[in-house]
Design an enzyme around this catalytic site. Structure first.
Site: not given
Length: 424
Positions: A230, A374, A390
């Site tokens: 990201q 998150h 993740n």
């Protein structure tokens, strides 16, 4: 010296990916196993320096005479066994195969002073240079950054020393976040998570007649794509949403297709990297547009390049997405059954500074219980842990994954578990 990528083990303990220097050193002959990651299985490697942060520290630079003089003693007095009550074997007592009084809370912490865990300035300087070589994308190289790295490096070394002695169930390691303070890290790689209105969701409730396996990994079934990154943008919610959609589509169609996070980010009204989102917002955006494009057609360019200009093209749609999604109830038992029956789950978690430095093992941290910041996806589970995908690239954690302690609401993972089947 040529730097190669490898995985090493010492005894039976496998260590994560490291930078190793091509050399020979007879001291470690036969003690270290090397798996090269570049396909060269014939190279002769032994460790001169690793990024395990404490693996060979402590006594390695001492002669045996120096070590014995400093850490053993000849002044132990013999016990007078004639005056001691005997304890004799009771053959009627059945013994367990293993016992660990630490797990029963009857053993105190190791005295760190006895460990003599000393880290020299030279070692930190060398490690910092290796860090810059490993992560050349890091910017703002200066004395302040080096001092932050040094502080984090000491923390990592101390933690790993204690983890080796059973105090912790996970290890830490140097990664691209190591020259960042915890405040900087949290500001750049976590975000505010808008509350999901679970009252409007269809519930998934535990079915007690269903028997679930002890472990499950959707990656091994080809329903989970590669780890993504990201970048320095609070877009975790888009990545976690897309991860769920990709897996559901792969389960339905039989093959994996990488979908676009950038479409969600660009086309969600009012969103910027500094403003959080959730799966509810993402699905509404995709439903309003008419579907989602492939990542190859609408690639991820967020972070500093983010312009918030929606460029969705309906002719490139690869799947239609609805707004229906399901809230998993009955805590982590319900979550386990849902992962088994329906596939990966979208969840919110709390990330702290220890999460920042995670390298391997089962992450369990009593301080990981604060505000959710998150979004990730659960792609499987095993004895005592969740397998978490993740979006911080493969250099973080276990090749981009973390094993999070299960049945403890660790990092508040059971607050908002949801999934959707509304993609075709």
């Amino acid at each position: 010296m040529e730097i190669v990528q490898a995985t090493i083990s010492i005894g039976h303990q496998w260590l994560p990916e490291h930078q190793l220097r091509n050399n020979t050193d007879s001291r470690y002959s036969g003690k270290i196993t090397v798996k090269l990651l570049n396909g060269n299985t014939e190279a002769k490697l032994a460790v001169v320096h690793t990024l395990y942060y404490g693996c060979f520290r402590g006594f390695t630079d001492m002669t045996s005479r120096e070590f014995l003089a400093k850490y053993t003693t000849t002044s132990l007095m013999p016990l007078d066994f004639q005056k001691v009550r005997p304890s004799q074997l009771n053959v009627s007592v059945s013994l367990t195969d293993t016992v660990d009084w630490r797990s029963l809370g009857k053993v105190g912490p190791i005295n760190k002073n006895q460990a003599n865990l000393q880290i020299s300035k030279q070692e930190i300087s060398l490690q910092y240079q290796l860090f810059l070589e490993t992560y050349p994308q890091r910017q703002h190289v200066n004395k302040y950054r080096e001092s932050v790295f040094a502080e984090n490096y000491r923390k990592i070394a101390e933690h790993n020393w204690e983890a080796e002695r059973g105090i912790y169930t996970y290890t830490m390691g140097v990664n691209a976040f190591t020259d960042m303070t915890s405040k900087e890290f949290l500001e750049k790689f976590t975000t505010k998570m808008p509350t999901i209105d679970i009252q409007k969701l269809r519930p998934f409730q535990l079915n007690v007649s269903v028997t679930v396996p002890d472990s499950l990994d959707w990656r091994s079934l080809g329903k989970v794509g590669p780890i993504k990154n990201q970048g320095q943008c609070g877009s975790c919610w888009a990545f976690a949403t897309v991860a769920i959609l990709e897996s559901r589509l792969a389960i339905k169609r039989g093959s994996y297709r990488s979908l676009s996070e950038q479409e969600i980010i660009d086309c969600t009204d009012g969103y910027t990297c500094a403003v959080g989102g959730n799966i509810q917002m993402a699905l509404k955006t995709l439903n309003r547009l008419g579907g989602i494009e492939a990542d190859s057609d609408y690639p991820y360019i967020s972070g500093d390049k983010h312009k918030n200009q929606c460029a969705y093209q309906s002719v490139k749609t690869v799947a239609q997405v609805g707004t229906s999604y399901i809230n998993v109830q009955d805590g982590e038992s319900g979550m386990q059954q849902s992962v088994y029956m329906n596939g990966p789950l979208y969840v919110h978690v709390h990330v702290n500074e220890n999460f920042q430095h995670y390298r391997s093992g089962v992450f369990s941290d009593q301080n990981c219980d604060q505000q959710i910041n998150h979004a990730v996806s659960i792609v499987g589970y095993g004895p005592g842990y969740w397998l978490i995908r993740n979006s911080w690239d493969t250099w973080w954690g276990e090749q981009g994954y973390i094993r999070l302690a299960r049945d403890q609401n660790m990092c508040r993972i059971s607050v908002y578990p949801v999934w959707t089947d509304d993609i075709n």
